[in-house]
Design a protein around this motif. Structure first.
Motif, PDB file in Angstrom:
ATOM      1  N   GLU A 595       0.834  -1.206   0.000  1.00  0.00           N
ATOM      2  CA  GLU A 595       0.000   0.000   0.000  1.00  0.00           C
ATOM      3  C   GLU A 595       0.871   1.259   0.000  1.00  0.00           C
ATOM      4  OE1 GLU A 595      -3.799   1.717  -0.242  1.00  0.00           O
ATOM      5  OE2 GLU A 595      -3.062  -0.330  -0.516  1.00  0.00           O
ATOM      6  N   LEU A 596       1.985   1.228   0.753  1.00  0.00           N
ATOM      7  CA  LEU A 596       2.886   2.383   0.806  1.00  0.00           C
ATOM      8  C   LEU A 596       3.549   2.603  -0.553  1.00  0.00           C
ATOM      9  CD1 LEU A 596       3.979   4.535   2.753  1.00  0.00           C
ATOM     10  CD2 LEU A 596       5.886   3.010   3.263  1.00  0.00           C
ATOM     11  N   ILE A 597       3.932   1.521  -1.201  1.00  0.00           N
ATOM     12  CA  ILE A 597       4.523   1.634  -2.544  1.00  0.00           C
ATOM     13  C   ILE A 597       3.494   2.171  -3.530  1.00  0.00           C
ATOM     14  CG2 ILE A 597       5.466   0.311  -4.488  1.00  0.00           C
ATOM     15  CD1 ILE A 597       6.687  -1.607  -2.383  1.00  0.00           C
ATOM     16  N   ARG A 598       2.269   1.653  -3.441  1.00  0.00           N
ATOM     17  CA  ARG A 598       1.227   2.059  -4.380  1.00  0.00           C
ATOM     18  C   ARG A 598       0.861   3.530  -4.219  1.00  0.00           C
ATOM     19  NH1 ARG A 598      -3.963   2.988  -4.626  1.00  0.00           N
ATOM     20  NH2 ARG A 598      -4.275   2.632  -2.406  1.00  0.00           N
ATOM     21  N   GLU A 599       0.773   3.986  -2.974  1.00  0.00           N
ATOM     22  CA  GLU A 599       0.306   5.356  -2.748  1.00  0.00           C
ATOM     23  C   GLU A 599       1.389   6.399  -3.000  1.00  0.00           C
ATOM     24  OE1 GLU A 599      -1.719   6.196   0.853  1.00  0.00           O
ATOM     25  OE2 GLU A 599      -3.391   4.841   0.444  1.00  0.00           O
ATOM     26  N   VAL A 600       2.569   6.216  -2.454  1.00  0.00           N
ATOM     27  CA  VAL A 600       3.586   7.275  -2.526  1.00  0.00           C
ATOM     28  C   VAL A 600       4.924   6.788  -3.083  1.00  0.00           C
ATOM     29  CG1 VAL A 600       2.592   8.721  -0.724  1.00  0.00           C
ATOM     30  CG2 VAL A 600       4.174   6.908  -0.086  1.00  0.00           C
ATOM     31  N   GLY A 601       4.980   5.603  -3.682  1.00  0.00           N
ATOM     32  CA  GLY A 601       6.197   5.145  -4.348  1.00  0.00           C
ATOM     33  C   GLY A 601       7.373   4.972  -3.422  1.00  0.00           C
ATOM     34  N   THR A 602       7.116   4.585  -2.157  1.00  0.00           N
ATOM     35  CA  THR A 602       8.190   4.402  -1.176  1.00  0.00           C
ATOM     36  C   THR A 602       8.156   2.977  -0.631  1.00  0.00           C
ATOM     37  OG1 THR A 602       8.156   6.733  -0.526  1.00  0.00           O
ATOM     38  CG2 THR A 602       9.113   5.178   1.045  1.00  0.00           C
ATOM     39  N   GLU A 603       9.303   2.325  -0.647  1.00  0.00           N
ATOM     40  CA  GLU A 603       9.370   0.967  -0.099  1.00  0.00           C
ATOM     41  C   GLU A 603       9.985   1.031   1.289  1.00  0.00           C
ATOM     42  OE1 GLU A 603      10.572  -3.552  -1.383  1.00  0.00           O
ATOM     43  OE2 GLU A 603      10.985  -1.878  -2.718  1.00  0.00           O
ATOM     44  N   PRO A 604       9.359   0.386   2.301  1.00  0.00           N
ATOM     45  CA  PRO A 604       9.897   0.437   3.665  1.00  0.00           C
ATOM     46  C   PRO A 604      11.279  -0.189   3.741  1.00  0.00           C
ATOM     47  CG  PRO A 604       7.681  -0.522   3.618  1.00  0.00           C
ATOM     48  CD  PRO A 604       8.127  -0.411   2.214  1.00  0.00           C
ATOM     49  N   SER A 605      12.177   0.457   4.492  1.00  0.00           N
ATOM     50  CA  SER A 605      13.523  -0.099   4.686  1.00  0.00           C
ATOM     51  C   SER A 605      13.560  -1.029   5.899  1.00  0.00           C
ATOM     52  CB  SER A 605      14.530   1.035   4.877  1.00  0.00           C
ATOM     53  OG  SER A 605      14.183   1.797   6.036  1.00  0.00           O
ATOM     54  N   PHE A 606      12.502  -1.034   6.719  1.00  0.00           N
ATOM     55  CA  PHE A 606      12.462  -1.869   7.919  1.00  0.00           C
ATOM     56  C   PHE A 606      11.758  -3.187   7.603  1.00  0.00           C
ATOM     57  CE2 PHE A 606       9.234   1.424   7.852  1.00  0.00           C
ATOM     58  CZ  PHE A 606       8.036   0.733   7.974  1.00  0.00           C
ATOM     59  N   ASP A 607      11.956  -4.156   8.488  1.00  0.00           N
ATOM     60  CA  ASP A 607      11.383  -5.484   8.231  1.00  0.00           C
ATOM     61  C   ASP A 607      10.077  -5.674   8.999  1.00  0.00           C
ATOM     62  OD1 ASP A 607      12.180  -5.777  10.847  1.00  0.00           O
ATOM     63  OD2 ASP A 607      13.884  -7.069  10.387  1.00  0.00           O
ATOM     64  N   ALA A 608       9.488  -6.875   8.820  1.00  0.00           N
ATOM     65  CA  ALA A 608       8.197  -7.172   9.430  1.00  0.00           C
ATOM     66  C   ALA A 608       8.269  -7.138  10.950  1.00  0.00           C
ATOM     67  CB  ALA A 608       7.700  -8.538   8.953  1.00  0.00           C
ATOM     68  N   ALA A 609       9.385  -7.578  11.514  1.00  0.00           N
ATOM     69  CA  ALA A 609       9.519  -7.611  12.972  1.00  0.00           C
ATOM     70  C   ALA A 609       9.472  -6.195  13.546  1.00  0.00           C
ATOM     71  CB  ALA A 609      10.827  -8.309  13.357  1.00  0.00           C
ATOM     72  N   THR A 610      10.197  -5.279  12.895  1.00  0.00           N
ATOM     73  CA  THR A 610      10.188  -3.877  13.345  1.00  0.00           C
ATOM     74  C   THR A 610       8.780  -3.298  13.222  1.00  0.00           C
ATOM     75  OG1 THR A 610      12.457  -3.662  12.522  1.00  0.00           O
ATOM     76  CG2 THR A 610      11.267  -1.617  13.022  1.00  0.00           C
ATOM     77  N   TYR A 611       8.115  -3.643  12.122  1.00  0.00           N
ATOM     78  CA  TYR A 611       6.746  -3.154  11.896  1.00  0.00           C
ATOM     79  C   TYR A 611       5.808  -3.616  13.006  1.00  0.00           C
ATOM     80  CZ  TYR A 611       2.069  -3.018   9.793  1.00  0.00           C
ATOM     81  OH  TYR A 611       0.733  -2.811   9.559  1.00  0.00           O
ATOM     82  N   GLU A 612       5.928  -4.899  13.392  1.00  0.00           N
ATOM     83  CA  GLU A 612       5.024  -5.447  14.412  1.00  0.00           C
ATOM     84  C   GLU A 612       5.243  -4.792  15.768  1.00  0.00           C
ATOM     85  OE1 GLU A 612       2.614  -7.431  13.878  1.00  0.00           O
ATOM     86  OE2 GLU A 612       3.067  -8.053  11.821  1.00  0.00           O
ATOM     87  N   LYS A 613       6.504  -4.459  16.096  1.00  0.00           N
ATOM     88  CA  LYS A 613       6.825  -3.920  17.425  1.00  0.00           C
ATOM     89  C   LYS A 613       6.590  -2.410  17.531  1.00  0.00           C
ATOM     90  CE  LYS A 613      10.995  -5.697  17.447  1.00  0.00           C
ATOM     91  NZ  LYS A 613      12.376  -6.007  17.857  1.00  0.00           N
ATOM     92  N   ALA A 614       6.612  -1.715  16.401  1.00  0.00           N
ATOM     93  CA  ALA A 614       6.578  -0.240  16.421  1.00  0.00           C
ATOM     94  C   ALA A 614       5.220   0.291  16.860  1.00  0.00           C
ATOM     95  CB  ALA A 614       6.935   0.306  15.042  1.00  0.00           C
ATOM     96  N   LYS A 615       5.243   1.337  17.704  1.00  0.00           N
ATOM     97  CA  LYS A 615       4.024   2.076  18.052  1.00  0.00           C
ATOM     98  C   LYS A 615       3.663   2.985  16.875  1.00  0.00           C
ATOM     99  CE  LYS A 615       5.197   2.147  22.964  1.00  0.00           C
ATOM    100  NZ  LYS A 615       5.582   3.019  24.093  1.00  0.00           N
ATOM    101  N   PRO A 616       2.407   3.476  16.810  1.00  0.00           N
ATOM    102  CA  PRO A 616       1.996   4.305  15.665  1.00  0.00           C
ATOM    103  C   PRO A 616       2.904   5.502  15.405  1.00  0.00           C
ATOM    104  CG  PRO A 616       0.073   3.679  16.922  1.00  0.00           C
ATOM    105  CD  PRO A 616       1.256   3.177  17.694  1.00  0.00           C
TER     106      PRO A 616
END
Length: 838
Positions: A595-616
């Motif tokens: 969704e991030l790539i589709r909307e603003v052409g940016t690919e996350p540099s972090f992995d799934a584990a970081t995503y799961e642990k991160a607060k909003p």
């Protein structure tokens, strides 16, 4: 109280300059300084009279010529004639029934005729007869009781119903049937219930493709029928409520609005929402293309931007409360330089207009015989021409000054003070020009003012009186009134007609008394209160828009100047990241990433584990970090692309480094020609290109979104009016819903700006100095936003954005193969990047 659509050339030029500045495409196009202080001449005319109409700058829309006004005109003409015949019969039947002492039945037919065509002249004439208006008011009270509970008994037999005070017209079921038969289509103007229809489609056993097709057909049918309804209502208003030579004139094969306050033509002003096109269709002149709102503001909110506001006028005392409540301005009365000796007489009141105009002509003949000049004030072009014809029959020389002869104003006014001179004029006469009197005229009694009708505003009457008796000169003023006048017909209390009936006033007789003059002034106060209510309501709605306008115009000004582009981009990224983190909460990482790539052409540099642990808030910071990296990578790729070419350009153009060069950039869909200063480009090693590009993308995206938002706000304002039927305040619903629309617009702007910036590239694989030299363009002519002769495409191109097409490359490039590296520099194959779906 119609919203007028003003494009250029009005007296409120400063307000339009403010709007134009917020449509400018370059800082050098700005013309207005900051709003420190303002001194307004004729302050009541500007801040009170003109404030009922917001300032609007509009422009063309795609397919603006595709309108239905001329196509539906014959049907509406047919419907109007049916109603006119019906009202004629109703008036005749009412006359017979009332003469036969069947007052109830006669009153019903009379009131039905009034609801059908209140401006029908034989009806107005009948209502001036003894006891008739009182009978209609008695009937009206019966059927308006209990919130108009029994009103359908009156209106169901009509084809359409008119409410003069609300300036509204509504088709009845009978009118719908006539139009459906005329076009041989049942339910021709019946809008489908989209909600229930979509629900039925979803419940059906159709395939997803068939359901989508049915939904599209339903929406298309709804939009066609809603356009029909809108066209029909506006045509009905044009036929039933707008009269030639009163509200408008036809000159040079064009419909031109006449200002009801000054009597002057409002060049360039058009009624909005298709009403002007409907009047053009009625008068069989060229129907102009439809327009859309580009920028709008009320005069109240424009002048409230000034830190210090003041003004002067001769007639502000009656509006002191409004000046304070809206503008926080006190009204101070300055005594006259010399005592006023003008003789202001009590009004002369007649039963009919015919008697009144005959009396006016007799009074003019008498005054001319005394050697006095006469200024006859009228409220419309039609009446000024009627009196002119009557004076010609009597052989009296005179001048006519109205909207059709406004170019002769100075010459006619300069002659208006000569002995025996008669000047027939609308309210424009002498505004800003003194009428000079000769010595013999002063001896004879000075200038005589004759008012042929009381205006709906006491101030306009005082302005007419004030044409005489200036600087201690002698003079007199006399108003002639009839019960058929619009003011008396719409707002005069039943007591005036009842008094006339009790006194047994016969045809040709006149009443002159202080009591009746005060009763007329009470009617004027009613209108003034009504108009104040309109202005106040307009301001309350615009206050909602004003807070949004300040946010958008501030953003646009920042983008236009570009000094704080980095700060604005940073704010956009954080706003977008916060919203994106909130709306995607709970989805799995792969879906989040796509969704991030589709909307603003940016690919996350972090992995799934970081995503799961991160607060909003932590997730938002990570998204911003990646978007900044993407933006910087794009900016560097553009600078690297042009650097080899630009070194030769700097050398070739070293004598002209202050000129601009245009760089073509694209995100694969939209094309932009970006003007960049050569010297700044050299000093920043090409970084200036993306900085200017960011600025252009920001303000063009804001402009597109704001125009669409204005259209949605217009639609919302119309739709919330139905809330009154649910005993709710439409303004509260408007405030709540408009906030949601504005929030969505800001999110959309942020997303689209970032989407373009994070995907943009120069479409070139091999570049040469010659290619870049070919792209240099001379300074383009400015779009004349004032006259709006250019389309939105041209305006956008002026701002640096070409119409939605692929830009011309610096040098012709070879066709990219599906498996070749993508030209955007992402490192992916073309088929997996910008070649997707091709």
């Amino acid at each position: 109280a119609y919203m007028a659509d003003i494009t250029f050339g009005t007296n409120n030029e400063y307000g339009f300059d403010y709007l134009r500045d917020n449509m400018a495409s370059s800082p050098k196009d700005l013309v207005q300084r900051k709003h420190h202080f303002a001194i307004v001449d004729e302050v009541d005319s500007v801040l009170i009279d003109d404030a009922r109409t917001p300032l609007i700058i509009s422009g063309p829309v795609p397919k603006g010529d595709d309108q239905l006004f001329e196509q539906y005109r014959p049907a509406i003409e047919h419907l109007y004639n049916l109603q006119k015949n019906l009202v004629t019969n109703l008036v005749a039947e009412s006359r017979q029934l009332l003469a036969g002492e069947k007052s109830e039945e006669g009153g019903i037919r009379l009131y039905r005729a009034h609801k059908g065509l209140p401006k029908y002249k034989p009806l107005i004439k009948f209502l001036s007869e003894t006891g008739i208006k009182a009978q209609m008011q008695k009937t009206e009270n019966v059927y308006m009781a209990d919130n108009n509970r029994r009103m359908p008994e009156i209106t169901d037999d009509l084809y359409f119903v008119i409410d003069e005070k609300l300036n509204s017209v509504e088709l009845t079921d009978k009118g719908h049937e006539v139009l459906s038969k005329y076009f041989n289509e049942d339910g021709f103007f019946v809008l489908p219930d989209i909600g229930s229809a979509v629900a039925d489609i979803e419940k059906s056993g159709l395939t997803p493709e068939e359901k989508a097709q049915k939904r599209d057909e339903l929406i298309a049918d709804y939009s066609v029928k809603s356009e029909r309804v809108h066209t029909v209502i506006q045509l009905l208003k044009a036929y039933a409520m707008f009269e030639k030579d009163i509200e408008y004139v036809v000159m040079d094969n064009k419909v031109k609005i006449v200002d009801e306050q000054t009597g002057r033509i409002l060049d360039g002003r058009r009624y909005s929402d298709g009403l002007h096109q409907a009047i053009e269709a009625k008068e069989r002149v060229k129907v102009e293309a439809a327009t859309q709102t580009f920028a709008t503001i009320t005069l109240q909110n424009y002048f409230r931007m000034y830190h210090k506001l003041s003004g002067m006028t001769g007639t502000a005392e009656t509006e002191a409360s409004e000046f304070w409540s809206i503008y926080k301005l006190d009204v101070v009365v300055i005594p006259t330089n010399r005592p006023v000796i003008r003789d202001d007489r009590q009004d002369l009141i007649y039963k009919t207009k015919r008697e009144k105009y005959n009396a006016v002509i007799e009074e003019i003949v008498r005054l001319v015989g005394q050697g006095r000049p006469v200024l006859v004030g009228t409220t419309s072009v039609e009446i000024s021409e009627l009196l002119s014809r009557m004076l010609k029959l009597r052989g009296i020389k005179h001048n006519v000054l109205n909207a059709k002869q406004h170019q002769l104003e100075a010459q006619i006014v300069s002659e208006a003070g000569r002995p025996g001179q008669v000047t027939i004029a609308t309210n424009m006469a002498g505004r800003g020009t003194d009428i000079k009197l000769t010595p013999e005229v002063k001896t004879a009694g000075g200038l005589a003012i004759i008012g042929t009708e009381r205006h709906e505003s006491r101030r306009v009457d005082r302005q007419l009186r004030g044409r005489a008796g200036r600087q201690g000169d002698p003079g007199s003023s006399q108003f002639f009134v009839s019960l058929e006048d619009d003011l008396m017909r719409l707002f005069g209390s039943g007591r005036i007609a009842a008094i006339m009936d009790r006194m047994g006033v016969q045809e040709g007789e006149v009443i002159q008394s202080g009591m009746m003059t005060k009763a007329i002034e009470r009617a004027q106060k009613k209108v003034e209160e009504n108009n104040f209510g309109i202005r106040k309501r307009l301001l309350e709605y615009d206050d909602v828009m004003n807070s949004q306008r300040e946010v958008i115009y501030t953003r646009r000004r920042h983008a236009l100047h570009g000094e704080r582009i980095e700060i604005d981009l940073n704010n956009i990224m954080y706003d977008y990241a916060d919203n994106f983190a909130e709306t995607t909460r709970g989805v799995d990482f792969e879906e989040f990433r796509m969704e991030l790539i589709r909307e603003v052409g940016t690919e996350p540099s972090f992995d799934a584990a970081t995503y799961e642990k991160a607060k909003p808030e932590e997730l938002a910071d990570l998204i911003v970090k990646d978007m900044k990296a993407t933006y910087e990578r794009r900016a560097k790729a553009v600078a690297d692309t042009v650097r080899p070419v630009m070194e030769r350009v700097y050398e070739d153009r070293k004598e002209h480094l202050d000129a601009n060069i245009y760089f073509p950039l694209t995100n694969g869909h939209l094309g932009y020609n970006v003007p960049v200063n050569l010297r700044r480009c050299q000093e920043s090693d090409g970084a200036e290109i993306y900085k200017v590009f960011s600025k252009v993308v920001m303000f063009t995206t804001i402009d597109d979104a704001w125009r669409e938002h204005l259209r949605e706000m217009d639609d919302l304002r119309q739709s919330v009016q139905n809330a009154t039927y649910e005993q709710k305040d439409p303004l509260l619903i408007y405030k709540f819903e408009s906030f949601g629309l504005f929030q969505k617009m800001l999110v959309k702007v942020n997303r689209e700006v970032l989407s373009v910036l994070n995907r943009a590239y120069i479409p070139v694989r091999e570049a040469s100095a010659e290619g870049v030299q070919q792209q240099r363009q001379p300074e383009r002519p400015k779009v004349d936003v004032n006259k709006l002769q250019a389309s939105r495409m041209q305006a956008a191109a002026q701002a640096g954005q070409a119409e939605r097409q692929k830009p011309m490359p610096m040098q012709a490039e070879k066709r990219v193969g599906r498996n070749d590296p993508c030209p955007c520099g992402s490192g992916k194959k073309y088929k997996q990047c910008h070649g997707k779906g091709m």
